[in-house]
Write an enzyme that holds these catalytic residues in place. Structure first.
Site, mmCIF file in Angstrom:
data_model
loop_
_atom_site.group_PDB
_atom_site.id
_atom_site.type_symbol
_atom_site.label_atom_id
_atom_site.label_comp_id
_atom_site.label_asym_id
_atom_site.label_seq_id
_atom_site.Cartn_x
_atom_site.Cartn_y
_atom_site.Cartn_z
ATOM 1 N N PHE A 1 -22.066 -16.928 -26.661
ATOM 2 C CA PHE A 1 -20.700 -17.122 -27.145
ATOM 3 C C PHE A 1 -20.715 -17.915 -28.450
ATOM 4 O O PHE A 1 -21.331 -18.973 -28.522
ATOM 5 C CB PHE A 1 -19.885 -17.860 -26.076
ATOM 6 C CG PHE A 1 -18.408 -17.783 -26.283
ATOM 7 C CD1 PHE A 1 -17.712 -16.624 -25.971
ATOM 8 C CD2 PHE A 1 -17.716 -18.859 -26.801
ATOM 9 C CE1 PHE A 1 -16.346 -16.551 -26.158
ATOM 10 C CE2 PHE A 1 -16.341 -18.788 -26.989
ATOM 11 C CZ PHE A 1 -15.654 -17.633 -26.669
ATOM 12 N N ASP B 1 -24.200 -23.741 -20.443
ATOM 13 C CA ASP B 1 -22.779 -23.418 -20.533
ATOM 14 C C ASP B 1 -22.450 -22.515 -19.338
ATOM 15 O O ASP B 1 -22.994 -21.414 -19.215
ATOM 16 C CB ASP B 1 -22.512 -22.703 -21.866
ATOM 17 C CG ASP B 1 -21.036 -22.375 -22.082
ATOM 18 O OD1 ASP B 1 -20.311 -22.253 -21.081
ATOM 19 O OD2 ASP B 1 -20.635 -22.211 -23.248
ATOM 20 N N TYR C 1 -10.277 -22.553 -17.245
ATOM 21 C CA TYR C 1 -9.248 -21.491 -17.173
ATOM 22 C C TYR C 1 -9.792 -20.119 -16.806
ATOM 23 O O TYR C 1 -9.041 -19.177 -16.691
ATOM 24 C CB TYR C 1 -8.458 -21.408 -18.486
ATOM 25 C CG TYR C 1 -9.294 -21.221 -19.748
ATOM 26 C CD1 TYR C 1 -9.790 -19.978 -20.097
ATOM 27 C CD2 TYR C 1 -9.567 -22.298 -20.574
ATOM 28 C CE1 TYR C 1 -10.546 -19.813 -21.241
ATOM 29 C CE2 TYR C 1 -10.326 -22.152 -21.720
ATOM 30 C CZ TYR C 1 -10.818 -20.903 -22.054
ATOM 31 O OH TYR C 1 -11.573 -20.739 -23.181
ATOM 32 N N LYS C 2 -11.105 -19.998 -16.620
ATOM 33 C CA LYS C 2 -11.650 -18.685 -16.228
ATOM 34 C C LYS C 2 -11.693 -18.609 -14.697
ATOM 35 O O LYS C 2 -10.648 -18.558 -14.074
ATOM 36 C CB LYS C 2 -13.010 -18.482 -16.892
ATOM 37 C CG LYS C 2 -12.854 -18.290 -18.400
ATOM 38 C CD LYS C 2 -14.173 -18.248 -19.143
ATOM 39 C CE LYS C 2 -13.901 -18.053 -20.634
ATOM 40 N NZ LYS C 2 -14.976 -18.577 -21.484
ATOM 41 N N ARG D 1 -15.037 -4.771 -20.961
ATOM 42 C CA ARG D 1 -15.456 -5.753 -19.954
ATOM 43 C C ARG D 1 -14.584 -5.664 -18.722
ATOM 44 O O ARG D 1 -13.356 -5.667 -18.828
ATOM 45 C CB ARG D 1 -15.288 -7.175 -20.513
ATOM 46 C CG ARG D 1 -16.431 -7.690 -21.270
ATOM 47 C CD ARG D 1 -16.408 -9.194 -21.419
ATOM 48 N NE ARG D 1 -15.107 -9.846 -21.509
ATOM 49 C CZ ARG D 1 -14.968 -11.165 -21.631
ATOM 50 N NH1 ARG D 1 -16.023 -11.946 -21.657
ATOM 51 N NH2 ARG D 1 -13.775 -11.705 -21.729
HETATM 52 C C1 LIG Z 1 -14.700 -19.046 -22.811
HETATM 53 C C2 LIG Z 1 -15.947 -19.655 -23.354
HETATM 54 C C3 LIG Z 1 -15.904 -20.821 -24.106
HETATM 55 C C4 LIG Z 1 -14.572 -21.429 -24.454
HETATM 56 O O1 LIG Z 1 -14.695 -22.561 -25.222
HETATM 57 P P1 LIG Z 1 -13.425 -23.517 -25.416
HETATM 58 O O2 LIG Z 1 -13.869 -24.470 -26.428
HETATM 59 O O3 LIG Z 1 -13.168 -24.164 -24.088
HETATM 60 O O4 LIG Z 1 -12.285 -22.668 -25.858
HETATM 61 C C5 LIG Z 1 -17.102 -21.381 -24.497
HETATM 62 N N1 LIG Z 1 -18.290 -20.823 -24.191
HETATM 63 C C6 LIG Z 1 -18.361 -19.677 -23.488
HETATM 64 C C7 LIG Z 1 -19.677 -19.087 -23.143
HETATM 65 C C8 LIG Z 1 -17.185 -19.053 -23.068
HETATM 66 O O5 LIG Z 1 -17.244 -17.907 -22.397
#
Ligand SMILES: *Cc1c(COP(=O)(O)O)cnc(C)c1O
Length: 409
Positions: A122, A194, A219-220, A368
């Site tokens: 990400f 992460d 939030y996921k 997805r």
């Molecule tokens: C959704 C997600 C994030 C989100 O980061 P925020 O800073 O909380 O918005 C970060 N890393 C990964 C791998 C994600 O899927």
């Protein structure tokens, strides 16, 4: 194939769907992006607004324990991560927490400037590292991104930190946390995981794997609602020495002494910087109650079974010839989503959404489909595949209305 209705009836987690508010007739396969709304949340948030804020006003910080929320919600998340008490704090976003953790980890490994990460993770993880590198200078902080399979070979004496996402957001591929943690630590590096796409959908064993640090998303799969705060895990063995640069007042040992100098709070509490988003944190706290008594092994089994069902149905319906299944098939190597590659993946996602199956798209060509085993069922999988097959057969995704791109995909 076994009847999907029977699988739903025999599902030991089937009763949990009742704990969520989902629109009638919608098949929601996007809980990996924004978890569904648990039934108890609206009343809890309304109470926090009307009674706690509206009537009790400032007294609520003590009376309703607002001040304790980051710690309390962190402790509610800890069992989902295989973390003993005292190591998880709910705060900020993943991005901000990564900044704090990367800085802390670098300082624990002086003389090692490299932050090693996998290509295709990400982007925020790399962006934050780039920002830190600019701040500290190349000599102290450098990002090195390599294909995931090259990581073991790249763990040399310059690497301070290995930063990896346990489940890749695009491919759905899962790393071997235990093996990579061991490998990195044997090379003298620290590890940050992460958990954005793994927390709340499979058992995680941070303590058993002796992970150094971790971050994850509220939030996921934790269903905390839009913009819910994230969390930080710091293994107890680092608590004495770790320091983080966003040393705000609520991470101070005695915030209400209003000292002129910063003295960090004990343990993971020092990762708090400022005032917590109380309403969001209360929503997340209520959402986490759904996990009480949920066996994470059972949750994982169901998540894998939903994806396997999708595969079997897709094969049966003949859609796998047109769509490339890019998520690894072995259970140990995947998370709770499947990713399908198609040159018109965006249009397909829009056509599916129009048919009542909520999925999403990741550029440039990935469809997805995320499974949330707390509330998704096997009949939904069958229906989704059927609609996908119809769309492809009728070429409905070629409809020009489906090619308009939105800001958020
Ligand atoms: C959704 C997600 C994030 C989100 O980061 P925020 O800073 O909380 O918005 C970060 N890393 C990964 C791998 C994600 O899927």
């Amino acid at each position: 194939m076994i009847d999907a209705a029977r699988l739903d009836a025999e599902d030991p987690l089937g009763h949990l769907r009742e704990r969520f508010l989902l629109p009638e007739g919608t098949i929601y396969f996007d809980g990996n992006s924004l978890g569904a709304l648990p039934k108890d949340v609206p009343a809890r948030v309304a109470d926090a607004v009307r009674r706690q804020w509206g009537e009790d006003l400032i007294a609520s910080w003590n009376r309703h324990g607002w001040i304790d929320l980051p710690r309390r919600v962190g402790e509610a998340i800890a069992p989902l991560l295989g973390a003993a008490p005292g190591q998880v704090l709910c705060c900020d976003s993943i991005s901000v927490n990564l900044f704090k953790l990367l800085s802390a980890a670098l300082a624990l490994r002086p003389g090692r400037p490299v932050l090693l990460t996998a290509a295709g993770d990400f982007p925020t993880d790399a962006y934050i590292t780039q920002g830190l590198a600019t701040l500290l200078g190349e000599a102290r902080c450098r990002l090195c991104t390599v294909p995931a399979e090259e990581i073991p070979a790249r763990l040399d004496a310059d690497v301070a930190v290995l930063l990896l996402t346990q489940v890749n957001y695009r491919s759905g591929e899962r790393h071997d946390m235990q093996a990579l943690t061991r490998r990195a630590q044997a090379a003298g590096a620290l590890v940050i995981w992460d958990l954005a796409h793994s927390a709340g959908v499979m058992p995680i064993a941070l303590d058993d794997c002796e992970v150094d640090f971790a971050v994850g998303c509220g939030y996921k799969f934790l269903n905390g609602g839009p913009g819910a705060p994230a969390f930080v895990y710091a293994n107890r063995r680092h608590h004495e020495r770790m320091q983080q640069p966003l040393s705000g007042w609520l991470g101070h040992r005695e915030p209400f002494a209003f000292d002129a100098t910063y003295t960090p709070a004990d343990g993971v509490a020092r990762f708090q910087s400022g005032t917590p988003p109380v309403l969001s944190m209360l929503a997340l706290e209520a959402a986490l109650e759904v996990f009480h008594d949920v066996d994470l092994e059972q949750l994982r089994d169901k998540s894998l079974a939903l994806a396997d069902r999708f595969y079997a149905c897709a094969e049966h319906a003949g859609v796998l010839g047109e769509l490339e299944w890019i998520t690894p098939r072995p259970p140990a190597r995947r998370g709770s989503q499947i990713s399908l590659r198609h040159p018109m993946a965006w249009e397909l996602s829009q056509a599916l959404i129009a048919s009542g199956v909520i999925v999403d798209f990741r550029a440039p060509d990935i469809l997805r489909i995320g499974f949330a085993p707390l509330y998704n069922g096997f009949r939904e999988v069958d229906a989704a595949v059927q609609r996908l097959a119809e769309i492809l057969r009728e070429g409905r995704h070629h409809d020009p209305s489906f090619c308009v791109r939105h800001t958020v995909t």
